[in-house]
Structures are given as structure tokens and as C-alpha cells.
Design a protein around this motif. Structure first.
Motif, PDB file in Angstrom:
ATOM      1  N   ARG A   1      77.179  27.133  52.605  1.00 25.30           N
ATOM      2  CA  ARG A   1      76.254  27.941  53.413  1.00 25.30           C
ATOM      3  C   ARG A   1      75.980  29.275  52.730  1.00 25.30           C
ATOM      4  O   ARG A   1      74.837  29.745  52.687  1.00 25.30           O
ATOM      5  N   GLU A   2      77.032  29.895  52.169  1.00 26.92           N
ATOM      6  CA  GLU A   2      76.849  31.164  51.465  1.00 26.92           C
ATOM      7  C   GLU A   2      75.957  31.017  50.240  1.00 26.92           C
ATOM      8  O   GLU A   2      75.264  31.959  49.842  1.00 26.92           O
TER       9      GLU A   2
ATOM     10  N   GLU B   1      75.697  25.968  63.428  1.00 24.20           N
ATOM     11  CA  GLU B   1      75.739  27.102  62.521  1.00 24.20           C
ATOM     12  C   GLU B   1      74.430  27.164  61.759  1.00 24.20           C
ATOM     13  O   GLU B   1      73.882  26.133  61.371  1.00 24.20           O
ATOM     14  N   PRO B   2      73.905  28.369  61.530  1.00 19.29           N
ATOM     15  CA  PRO B   2      72.655  28.483  60.770  1.00 19.29           C
ATOM     16  C   PRO B   2      72.791  27.844  59.393  1.00 19.29           C
ATOM     17  O   PRO B   2      73.767  28.070  58.689  1.00 19.29           O
ATOM     18  N   GLY B   3      71.819  27.029  59.030  1.00 22.42           N
ATOM     19  CA  GLY B   3      71.811  26.424  57.705  1.00 22.42           C
ATOM     20  C   GLY B   3      72.652  25.172  57.566  1.00 22.42           C
ATOM     21  O   GLY B   3      72.673  24.567  56.495  1.00 22.42           O
ATOM     22  N   ILE B   4      73.366  24.774  58.624  1.00 19.66           N
ATOM     23  CA  ILE B   4      74.243  23.598  58.563  1.00 19.66           C
ATOM     24  C   ILE B   4      73.751  22.555  59.564  1.00 19.66           C
ATOM     25  O   ILE B   4      73.571  22.844  60.743  1.00 19.66           O
ATOM     26  N   GLN B   5      73.547  21.356  59.089  1.00 20.56           N
ATOM     27  CA  GLN B   5      73.162  20.237  59.946  1.00 20.56           C
ATOM     28  C   GLN B   5      74.427  19.456  60.301  1.00 20.56           C
ATOM     29  O   GLN B   5      75.009  18.793  59.446  1.00 20.56           O
TER      30      GLN B   5
ATOM     31  N   GLY C   1      73.445  29.039  50.182  1.00 20.02           N
ATOM     32  CA  GLY C   1      72.110  28.684  50.658  1.00 20.02           C
ATOM     33  C   GLY C   1      71.715  27.259  50.362  1.00 20.02           C
ATOM     34  O   GLY C   1      70.525  26.945  50.257  1.00 20.02           O
TER      35      GLY C   1
ATOM     36  N   PRO D   1      71.223  23.332  51.258  1.00 17.40           N
ATOM     37  CA  PRO D   1      71.091  22.444  52.421  1.00 17.40           C
ATOM     38  C   PRO D   1      72.336  21.566  52.558  1.00 17.40           C
ATOM     39  O   PRO D   1      72.707  20.848  51.633  1.00 17.40           O
ATOM     40  N   THR D   2      72.969  21.638  53.717  1.00 22.68           N
ATOM     41  CA  THR D   2      74.262  20.976  53.911  1.00 22.68           C
ATOM     42  C   THR D   2      74.274  20.203  55.220  1.00 22.68           C
ATOM     43  O   THR D   2      73.868  20.721  56.264  1.00 22.68           O
TER      44      THR D   2
END
Length: 286
Positions: free
Chosen positions: A20-21, A37-41, A23, A25-26
Motif C-alpha cells: 500500500r505504501e 483500507e484505501p488502496g486495498i481490495q 501505491g 494495486p493489491t
């Protein structure tokens, strides 16, 4: 898209944070629903249920594969690999295994399961990288109560073991998942030194400001303690086998792979203990 198996575990959680840090796509895979969580699927899937895995690993570009300690752990690895193949993207698999796979170890079920997973990965013809630690400093946290009381007990004899901080392994995983040049490489991940359990006890005591002594258990004593702690027989037998592997001196080698990959030294036991001082200090209210 990077898919992280076991995303809420000792290794998966810091790996997800690291991705995530960066950036990246996870997609984080867990058996239970996690907080968004932002940015985490976040995706709920069961490693023993192909109907959930195929969707979870669809369109993956890279996969971090770690399996829980379980009688079906080799089958879990095969299921994830099959799901990744069926996803159609030929993702690179970063497999967490264990140091010692190259020693053709017999009679250690955890290592044998990792070897089966690696064999399935090779047969799949997917690109892969193997991360191979001996064990994590974080496992000491499961013994924190006894350590606070002054004893570190294990059937490890007087052999030195090159344990590593799981956070360093997560950092290596994030690096390998997001950079090229690691195809079919095996990285042995260790701390900066190999320590006996007596030395581990001494360092924990020094950080906690108390006396911690190592009690070398026989396999029979360890079996009784682990059973009394509520572990199932399969896991108890597996831990006895693993400690026998350690006690035979097979886990003493120290590798510089972490420093070569990350450009910094791995965390020491003293650093780990300082970061978790509260867990090991007797007079701190828990």
C-alpha cells in the motif's frame, strides 16, 4: 495487480502495508472479512474451496503464496497455484517456503509440505521465486507469558538457529513482487546472526531488564507442554519434528540475501525485543 494470500497473518499484514505504501494495486485474501483500507481490495476466500479461489486470483500479475500450518497445507498451495493458472495471466508466484528444502529433509511434515508446494509450482511452469526463512522472531511472542515469568523452554538443544524478523521477510516479499530479476531464485532469509536458545533468553532478559533462562526440553516434555497448551496432535508432532531439525544444527547458516536485496542489514533479535519490550517485561501491566 498483486494478490496476497494470508493477508491478515504475521507476514501478510506487514506485506499488505508495504505494498500500500508503494501505491501498488493489491488484492488481499483472507478467510474472514477485514476492515476496508484505501488502496486495498479485500476478498474473502477459502484455500480449500476452488470456487472462491478462482475469482480471488483472477487477472493477477503476481501472487504471494503462504499457507497456514495445517494438515492440508500442501493441498492449499496446489489449489492457489491452480487458481492462478486458471486466472489466465501467468502470474509470478512468490512462495514462502522454509530454509532446508535443498537438504532433502525427511520426516519434517512442515518442510515436506513446502517441498510439495514447490514441486507443484515447478510443474505449473509459472514464473516463481522462493523465500526461505528458518523461522520468525515473532514466534517468541507466543511464549511471552513464560518468558515474562523467567523461562524460555524449547526442545532445541544447544544448536544455533538463524531466526529472522517477519517484517524483514515482508519487506523482501514486497521488493521481489514489485521488481524484476528474481525468476526461479531462492532467497534464504535470516537475521544477522545465529543464536542458541540460551543466547536468545539472555538477550530477551537484557532488553526486559529481567533474568530469562533457557530450559532445554526433551521431545517428550515438549509434547506434554504443547498438548497441555491445547495444540492439536498433528501440529504438536510437526513442531517436535521441526525442533528436532533445529537441534540437529540444520538451521544455523546465516545468509546475506536480505542485505543484498534491501540494501540494509536485517533486524537483530535485540531490535525485535526492544520493539516488543512490553510483551517480555514482567512488571509492565499487560
Amino acid at each position: 495487480m498483486i494478490v496476497v494470500t494470508g493477508a491478515t497473518g504475521t507476514l501478510g499484514a506487514p506485506l499488505v502495508r508495504g505494498l500500500r505504501e508503494r501505491g501498488v494495486p493489491t488484492r488481499a485474501i483472507s478467510r474472514t472479512t477485514a476492515s476496508p483500507e484505501p488502496g486495498i481490495q479485500w476478498v474473502t476466500a477459502d484455500l480449500d474451496d476452488m470456487s472462491t479461489l478462482v475469482a480471488a486470483y483472477a487477472d493477477a500479475d503476481a501472487v504471494f503464496l503462504v499457507t497456514p500450518v495445517h494438515p492440508r497445507m500442501a493441498r492449499f498451495a496446489r489449489n492457489v497455484i491452480e487458481a492462478a493458472v486458471r486466472g489466465g495471466n501467468r502470474p509470478r508466484i512468490v512462495l514462502l517456503a522454509a530454509a532446508g528444502l535443498d537438504q532433502n529433509v525427511r520426516g519434517v511434515r512442515f518442510l515436506n509440505a513446502h517441498a510439495e508446494g514447490l514441486a507443484a509450482l515447478r510443474a505449473s511452469d509459472l514464473p516463481y521465486t522462493v523465500l526461505a526463512p528458518n523461522g520468525f522472531f515473532q514466534n517468541l511472542l507466543t511464549m511471552a507469558g513464560a518468558i515474562r515469568a523467567g523461562t524460555l523452554a524449547a526442545p532445541a538443544g544447544d544448536a544455533a538457529i538463524s531466526f529472522v524478523d517477519a517484517r524483514d521477510v515482508a519487506d523482501v516479499a514486497a521488493h521481489v513482487l514489485t521488481t524484476d530479476g528474481h525468476d526461479r531464485a531462492t532467497y534464504t532469509l535470516t537475521g544477522p546472526q545465529s543464536l542458541t536458545h540460551a543466547e536468545i533468553a539472555g538477550q530477551l532478559g537484557a532488553v526486559a531488564g529481567s533474568t530469562v533462562r533457557y530450559s532445554a526440553l526433551s521431545p517428550e516434555q515438549a509434547r506434554d507442554q504443547l498438548t497441555a497448551a491445547g495444540l492439536d496432535p498433528w501440529r504438536v508432532d510437526g513442531l517436535i519434528e521441526l525442533y528436532g531439525f533445529y537441534a540437529s544444527g540444520h538451521a544455523a547458516a546465516v545468509s546475506d540475501d536480505i542485505e543484498r536485496l534491501l540494501g540494509r542489514a536485517p533486524r537483530s533479535l535485540a531490535e525485535f525485543a526492544a520493539d516488543h519490550r512490553q510483551a517480555f517485561t514482567p512488571w509492565v501491566k499487560q
